[in-house]
Scaffold this motif. Structure first.
Motif, PDB file in Angstrom:
ATOM      1  N   PHE A 293       0.836  -1.201   0.000  1.00 60.11           N
ATOM      2  CA  PHE A 293       0.000   0.000   0.000  1.00 60.11           C
ATOM      3  C   PHE A 293       0.873   1.254   0.000  1.00 60.11           C
ATOM      4  O   PHE A 293       0.616   2.198  -0.743  1.00 60.11           O
TER       5      PHE A 293
ATOM      6  N   GLN B 149      -8.039   1.041   7.608  1.00 59.92           N
ATOM      7  CA  GLN B 149      -9.171   0.786   6.714  1.00 59.92           C
ATOM      8  C   GLN B 149      -8.707   0.142   5.410  1.00 59.92           C
ATOM      9  O   GLN B 149      -9.351  -0.769   4.880  1.00 59.92           O
ATOM     10  N   GLN B 150      -7.565   0.597   4.891  1.00 58.87           N
ATOM     11  CA  GLN B 150      -7.085   0.103   3.602  1.00 58.87           C
ATOM     12  C   GLN B 150      -6.471  -1.293   3.699  1.00 58.87           C
ATOM     13  O   GLN B 150      -6.683  -2.129   2.818  1.00 58.87           O
TER      14      GLN B 150
ATOM     15  N   ASN C 170      -8.959  -3.481   6.456  1.00 53.37           N
ATOM     16  CA  ASN C 170     -10.359  -3.422   6.015  1.00 53.37           C
ATOM     17  C   ASN C 170     -11.320  -3.363   7.194  1.00 53.37           C
ATOM     18  O   ASN C 170     -12.386  -3.983   7.188  1.00 53.37           O
TER      19      ASN C 170
ATOM     20  N   GLN D 132      -6.654   5.623   8.153  1.00 53.47           N
ATOM     21  CA  GLN D 132      -6.648   5.294   6.730  1.00 53.47           C
ATOM     22  C   GLN D 132      -5.898   3.997   6.455  1.00 53.47           C
ATOM     23  O   GLN D 132      -6.343   3.166   5.657  1.00 53.47           O
TER      24      GLN D 132
END
Length: 230
Positions: free
Chosen positions: A166, A182-183, A186, A179
Motif C-alpha cells: 500500500f 481501513q485500507q 479493512n 486510513q
C-alpha cells in the motif's frame, strides 16, 4: 509479432518507400513523415511501437527531434539512420536517448532484425513494469507477491507485505492510522497499538537504522509517509 505501428521519419522519398515496403511485408503498419515538423505533429497525437529516424533533414535534424521526444517523456524506441560513419555521431545519438543506430547504406534484412529486436525488448520491459512496482531501491513483484530491496528479498509476513505494498502504491502521500487500518485491515475500528507494532516491524526490515527511519517517516500528529529516497 504483427501489426506493430512504425513511424518512418526521413526526407528522402526513396528511403521511405523502401522501408515502408519492407515493413509492410512483415505485417507492420507504417506511417511516414517527410520532415521533422510533421513527425513531431504525429507524435503528439499518436503512439507508435518504434520510430525510424533519419539524422540529416532540412528543417529539424534527428538529434533535435530525439531531444524533444525524450523531453516530452515520449519513450518510444528510436532507431536512428545516418549517412555518417563517425563513431562520435553514434555516441551522440545514443547519448540523447536513441535505442540503436544504423549507418547508410544498409541491408533491409539487418534493419528489420534490429527493429524486431527493439520492439521485442520494449514489450518485455513494459510487461515487467506492469507486473511490478518500483520505488527507489524497492521492487514489489505483483505476480509472485514478493518485495525486494536492492534485489534482496525482504522477509515480510502476509500483513506486512500488504501494508508495504500500500505504501509503495502511494509514495509521498501522508496517511493517518485510520486510513491505513481501513485500507490494509479493512476495518473501521482502529487499533493504534497494532499499527505501531507493524510499523516497527517494517522499519526493522527495510531501514538501515530502524530508530532513525528514512523510508517510512512519522508525521507527528498525523500519521506516516513513505519515500523511496534515503
Amino acid at each position: 509479432m504483427a501489426n506493430e505501428k512504425i513511424l518512418i521519419v526521413d526526407d528522402e522519398l526513396a528511403i521511405r518507400l523502401a522501408l515502408k515496403t519492407a515493413f509492410t511485408r512483415e505485417g507492420m503498419q507504417v506511417q511516414e513523415a517527410s520532415c521533422g515538423k510533421d513527425a513531431l505533429t504525429l507524435l503528439r497525437t499518436q503512439t507508435f511501437d518504434l520510430i525510424v529516424l533519419d539524422i540529416m533533414m532540412q528543417d529539424i535534424d534527428g538529434y533535435s527531434i530525439l531531444q524533444k521526444l525524450r523531453a516530452a517523456n515520449i519513450l518510444t524506441p528510436v532507431l536512428m539512420l545516418s549517412g555518417k560513419q563517425e563513431e562520435m555521431d553514434q555516441v551522440l545519438g545514443l547519448g540523447l536517448g536513441a535505442d540503436d543506430y544504423l549507418t547508410k547504406p544498409f541491408h533491409l534484412s539487418v534493419l528489420i532484425q534490429k527493429v524486431k529486436a527493439l520492439i521485442r525488448r520494449n514489450n518485455i520491459y513494459n510487461q515487467q513494469k506492469q507486473n511490478s512496482i518500483t520505488v527507489g531501491p524497492f521492487r514489489f513483484d505483483l505476480m509472485k507477491l514478493e518485495c525486494y530491496k536492492n534485489d534482496q528479498l525482504l522477509n515480510f509476513t502476509a500483513r506486512e507485505l500488504a501494508l508495504f505494498r500500500f505504501f509503495m502504491e502511494h509514495p509521498g502521500q501522508v496517511f493517518t492510522k485510520e486510513q491505513l487500518y481501513q485500507q490494509v485491515w479493512n476495518e473501521n475500528v482502529v487499533d493504534d497499538n497494532t499499527i505501531m507494532v507493524y510499523m516497527k516491524r517494517l522499519r526493522e526490515k527495510i531501514e538501515v537504522n530502524s530508530k532513525k527511519p528514512v523510508y517510512i517517516k512519522t508525521i507527528r500528529g498525523i500519521g506516516y509517509i513513505f519515500h523511496g529516497k534515503e
